[in-house]
Design a protein around this motif. Structure first.
Motif, PDB file in Angstrom:
ATOM      1  N   ALA A  82       2.508   6.209  -0.359  1.00  0.00           N
ATOM      2  CA  ALA A  82       1.545   4.906  -0.682  1.00  0.00           C
ATOM      3  C   ALA A  82       0.195   5.746  -1.146  1.00  0.00           C
ATOM      4  O   ALA A  82      -0.288   5.226  -2.065  1.00  0.00           O
ATOM      5  N   ARG A  83       0.026   6.942  -1.007  1.00  0.00           N
ATOM      6  CA  ARG A  83      -1.084   7.762  -1.439  1.00  0.00           C
ATOM      7  C   ARG A  83      -1.040   7.706  -3.308  1.00  0.00           C
ATOM      8  O   ARG A  83      -2.076   7.837  -3.813  1.00  0.00           O
ATOM      9  N   LYS A  84       0.334   8.341  -3.458  1.00  0.00           N
ATOM     10  CA  LYS A  84       0.465   8.188  -4.955  1.00  0.00           C
ATOM     11  C   LYS A  84       0.405   7.165  -5.459  1.00  0.00           C
ATOM     12  O   LYS A  84       0.143   7.041  -6.764  1.00  0.00           O
ATOM     13  N   LEU A  85       0.899   6.013  -4.974  1.00  0.00           N
ATOM     14  CA  LEU A  85       0.899   4.553  -5.825  1.00  0.00           C
ATOM     15  C   LEU A  85      -0.315   4.056  -5.713  1.00  0.00           C
ATOM     16  O   LEU A  85      -0.652   3.343  -6.625  1.00  0.00           O
ATOM     17  N   ILE A  86      -1.274   4.025  -4.795  1.00  0.00           N
ATOM     18  CA  ILE A  86      -2.243   3.301  -4.828  1.00  0.00           C
ATOM     19  C   ILE A  86      -3.466   4.598  -4.727  1.00  0.00           C
ATOM     20  O   ILE A  86      -4.029   5.078  -3.487  1.00  0.00           O
ATOM     21  N   HIS A  87      -4.234   4.588  -5.773  1.00  0.00           N
ATOM     22  CA  HIS A  87      -5.289   5.412  -5.999  1.00  0.00           C
ATOM     23  C   HIS A  87      -6.477   4.749  -5.331  1.00  0.00           C
ATOM     24  O   HIS A  87      -6.720   3.522  -5.377  1.00  0.00           O
ATOM     25  N   ILE A  88      -7.357   5.319  -4.702  1.00  0.00           N
ATOM     26  CA  ILE A  88      -8.510   4.923  -3.926  1.00  0.00           C
ATOM     27  C   ILE A  88      -9.441   4.131  -4.668  1.00  0.00           C
ATOM     28  O   ILE A  88      -9.902   3.292  -4.520  1.00  0.00           O
ATOM     29  N   SER A  89      -9.632   4.619  -5.971  1.00  0.00           N
ATOM     30  CA  SER A  89     -10.606   3.840  -6.941  1.00  0.00           C
ATOM     31  C   SER A  89      -9.862   2.492  -7.294  1.00  0.00           C
ATOM     32  O   SER A  89     -10.604   1.512  -7.409  1.00  0.00           O
ATOM     33  N   GLU A 112       3.678  -5.395  -0.652  1.00  0.00           N
ATOM     34  CA  GLU A 112       2.738  -5.684   0.673  1.00  0.00           C
ATOM     35  C   GLU A 112       2.773  -4.654   1.726  1.00  0.00           C
ATOM     36  O   GLU A 112       1.559  -3.963   2.187  1.00  0.00           O
ATOM     37  N   ARG A 113       4.099  -3.979   2.074  1.00  0.00           N
ATOM     38  CA  ARG A 113       4.075  -3.247   2.822  1.00  0.00           C
ATOM     39  C   ARG A 113       3.588  -2.156   2.727  1.00  0.00           C
ATOM     40  O   ARG A 113       3.098  -1.089   3.332  1.00  0.00           O
ATOM     41  N   LEU A 119      -3.497   1.172   3.639  1.00  0.00           N
ATOM     42  CA  LEU A 119      -4.596   0.676   4.494  1.00  0.00           C
ATOM     43  C   LEU A 119      -5.024   1.360   5.970  1.00  0.00           C
ATOM     44  O   LEU A 119      -5.726   1.810   6.215  1.00  0.00           O
ATOM     45  N   HIS A 120      -3.622   1.274   6.536  1.00  0.00           N
ATOM     46  CA  HIS A 120      -3.497   2.184   7.836  1.00  0.00           C
ATOM     47  C   HIS A 120      -3.832   3.465   7.717  1.00  0.00           C
ATOM     48  O   HIS A 120      -4.649   3.934   8.575  1.00  0.00           O
ATOM     49  N   ASP A 121      -3.445   4.146   6.867  1.00  0.00           N
ATOM     50  CA  ASP A 121      -3.755   5.463   6.573  1.00  0.00           C
ATOM     51  C   ASP A 121      -4.989   5.492   6.367  1.00  0.00           C
ATOM     52  O   ASP A 121      -5.591   6.589   7.169  1.00  0.00           O
ATOM     53  N   GLY A 126      -2.647   5.351  11.541  1.00  0.00           N
ATOM     54  CA  GLY A 126      -1.063   5.781  11.679  1.00  0.00           C
ATOM     55  C   GLY A 126      -0.512   4.912  10.989  1.00  0.00           C
ATOM     56  O   GLY A 126      -0.818   3.921  10.337  1.00  0.00           O
ATOM     57  N   TRP A 127       0.995   5.079  10.906  1.00  0.00           N
ATOM     58  CA  TRP A 127       2.045   4.283  10.580  1.00  0.00           C
ATOM     59  C   TRP A 127       1.992   2.859  11.291  1.00  0.00           C
ATOM     60  O   TRP A 127       2.052   2.713  12.398  1.00  0.00           O
ATOM     61  N   PRO A 128       1.948   1.833  10.712  1.00  0.00           N
ATOM     62  CA  PRO A 128       1.770   0.378  11.197  1.00  0.00           C
ATOM     63  C   PRO A 128       3.179  -0.502  11.587  1.00  0.00           C
ATOM     64  O   PRO A 128       3.131  -1.421  12.040  1.00  0.00           O
TER      65      PRO A 128
END
Length: 137
Positions: A82-89, A112-113, A119-121, A126-128
């Motif tokens: 998720a961190r690699k796929l969804i950049h904070i910017s 969505e998952r 978002l939880h991270d 934690g893990w949702p």
């Protein structure tokens, strides 16, 4: 796919009944369910790549008390993917106008998952999913 090619790890697309993908350390292959959308496959490959990079025992061990290492492995693979796929910017940009998680996930080209994991991270929650959750992209 680029990372997997560099590692020499092939991806096989086959009919799977109860999961979207799996890492097989014994065969050094990733198996992905045939028929996934490009977005779903992207997220599954990111997740399974994290298993390969960590040299995890594989996804087939199940999420149960008999294999307690499986739960932390699944959690870590989800969060790192998720961190690699969804950049904070990118997330910040989409969050300014998207008022629905489905719309935001579509715009970010993730499931969505995977967006929920990110978002939880970020919220430190934690893990949702419960420990018995199956991985589904």
């Amino acid at each position: 796919m680029r990372v997997l090619e560099q590692l020499g790890i092939p991806v096989l697309r086959v009919h799977l009944r109860d999961t979207w993908g799996a890492w097989s350390p014994l065969h050094r292959k990733i198996v992905v369910a045939a028929g996934l959308s490009a977005r779903q496959e992207r997220c599954v490959l990111a997740h399974e790549t994290e298993h390969a990079l960590a040299d995890d025992l594989g996804c087939g061990v199940g999420l149960d008390a008999a294999h307690p290492q499986a739960i932390p492995q699944e959690r870590r693979a989800d969060i790192l993917a998720a961190r690699k796929l969804i950049h904070i910017s990118d997330l910040a940009s989409v969050a300014q106008w998207a008022d629905d998680i489905r719309v935001a996930a579509h715009e970010l080209d993730v499931t969505e998952r995977m967006l929920r994991v990110r978002l939880h991270d970020l919220n430190g929650e934690g893990w949702p999913w419960p420990a018995t959750s199956k991985i589904a992209g």
